[in-house]
Design a protein around this motif. Structure first.
Motif: not given
Length: 162
Positions: A2-9, A98-114
């Protein structure tokens, strides 16, 4: 793999040290690390400015839930306390995609909302992946073209080591 893009702040304490700690914690899985940017707070604006970066990571044994768990572990190690939504934090690690995965799970929405509205994520992402695509939204460069980059300042004096 898997390949993911993570933002850090980070906008509390030694902001740069918290970003560096996250990068160090991801070191074995890193493919790319963006330059650091200083940005005004987004969402709740009455708080200190953020330092932000984007990393691209990969692993054979980590799925989208694994990336979320890894990000939360790094946040906990940085002493993150969740007092209010979009409030100040020592470290924020968001799973952008993550690899173009989409998810509407309340704990992990992908792509990240916003993400489509956040130059604080899109600009550093474009630095490390100029042809990036945000699932459901198209080329990141095209998404960014519709946003203002005001308040997003590259900090070339701060370099994350990896």
């Amino acid at each position: 793999m898997t390949r993911a893009v993570l933002s850090l702040g980070s906008n509390l304490g030694d902001r740069f040290a918290f970003l560096q700690g996250a990068v160090t914690g991801l070191r074995e899985r890193l493919q790319a690390v963006s330059p650091v940017y200083e940005t005004a707070a987004w969402g709740v604006e009455d708080q200190p400015d953020f330092l932000n970066a984007v990393v691209i990571v990969h692993a054979d044994d980590v799925d989208e839930w694994g990336w979320l768990a890894m990000g939360q572990r790094l946040e906990n190690e940085a002493g993150r306390v969740r007092l209010r939504h979009w409030g100040p934090r020592t470290l924020d690690v968001d799973v952008v995609t993550v690899d173009g995965v989409t998810s509407e799970h309340p704990d992990l929405r992908l792509p990240h909302p916003g993400t489509p509205e956040r130059a604080t994520v899109l600009i550093p992402w474009l630095d490390v992946e100029p042809d990036a695509v945000l699932p459901g939204h198209g080329r990141v460069a095209d998404v960014m073209a519709g946003l203002s980059a005001d308040g997003v300042r590259r900090r070339d004096d701060l370099r994350l080591e990896w």
